[in-house]
Design a protein around this motif. Sequence first.
Motif, PDB file in Angstrom:
ATOM      1  N   TRP A 153       0.835  -1.209   0.000  1.00 22.19           N
ATOM      2  CA  TRP A 153       0.000   0.000   0.000  1.00 22.19           C
ATOM      3  C   TRP A 153       0.863   1.249   0.000  1.00 22.19           C
ATOM      4  O   TRP A 153       0.592   2.200  -0.737  1.00 22.19           O
ATOM      5  CB  TRP A 153      -0.913   0.006   1.235  1.00 22.19           C
ATOM      6  N   GLY A 161      -8.061  -2.585  -4.751  1.00 23.65           N
ATOM      7  CA  GLY A 161      -7.309  -2.977  -3.562  1.00 23.65           C
ATOM      8  C   GLY A 161      -8.020  -2.610  -2.277  1.00 23.65           C
ATOM      9  O   GLY A 161      -7.975  -3.346  -1.287  1.00 23.65           O
ATOM     10  N   GLN A 201      -9.100  -5.030   0.650  1.00 19.58           N
ATOM     11  CA  GLN A 201      -8.657  -4.798   2.026  1.00 19.58           C
ATOM     12  C   GLN A 201      -9.827  -4.760   3.007  1.00 19.58           C
ATOM     13  O   GLN A 201      -9.695  -5.181   4.142  1.00 19.58           O
ATOM     14  CB  GLN A 201      -7.876  -3.479   2.096  1.00 19.58           C
ATOM     15  N   HIS A 218      -9.361 -11.141  -5.332  1.00 21.21           N
ATOM     16  CA  HIS A 218      -7.895 -11.180  -5.300  1.00 21.21           C
ATOM     17  C   HIS A 218      -7.333 -11.504  -6.674  1.00 21.21           C
ATOM     18  O   HIS A 218      -6.347 -10.910  -7.125  1.00 21.21           O
ATOM     19  CB  HIS A 218      -7.429 -12.203  -4.260  1.00 21.21           C
ATOM     20  N   HIS A 258      -7.788  -8.465  -8.843  1.00 21.84           N
ATOM     21  CA  HIS A 258      -6.814  -7.446  -8.449  1.00 21.84           C
ATOM     22  C   HIS A 258      -5.441  -7.766  -9.037  1.00 21.84           C
ATOM     23  O   HIS A 258      -4.749  -6.883  -9.538  1.00 21.84           O
ATOM     24  CB  HIS A 258      -6.744  -7.372  -6.919  1.00 21.84           C
TER      25      HIS A 258
END
Length: 170
Positions: free
Chosen positions: A36, A87, A91, A105, A108
């Motif tokens: 991040w 993301g 998260q 996932h 992503h």
Amino acid sequence: MSVAFCLCLTEAILIFSPEGTLFCSCSHKMKVLLHWTAQIVALMAATLGLAYIVSSKNQSELPHFVSWHSVLGLLTLLAMCGQILCGLCLQFPQLLRTPPVAQLHLYHTIYGLIVYLLVTFTMVLGIHSDWFQAQIKGVAWYYCLGLLICPALIIMNQISRSYLQKRLHV
């Protein structure tokens, strides 16, 4: 700015590689935090670079977004923002109504690879610009091209070998 952008973006992806990062001994939670952080620094570098270019074009009274490099760069920056939103959904899946985490996932990861390849292609178009070719000539230009292509090949290999094969065969 473009060097910081490329380095942060590349390291942000390689953080999850078991053999290709400075942070391979960190916990997964720490890797996510580093991912991040590197992504946000890359986004800030891209945004500052865009602001500088727009300011420079305004001062010299030149038209904006007339080259393939500039148009693709803007689209790439927008795609990167979309990737960051993806993301965020990954998260915080409990706060947002999203697809199952495993499926998100995978999206992503694939979208991240596409964004990275867009970044690479944008940078390659940038080194083909008249300005860059007036600054860098001969073998040095090919060295710059290699500095863009090699990390893209490494990241494509890492994602396809270590992540997508596991997810697609499940």
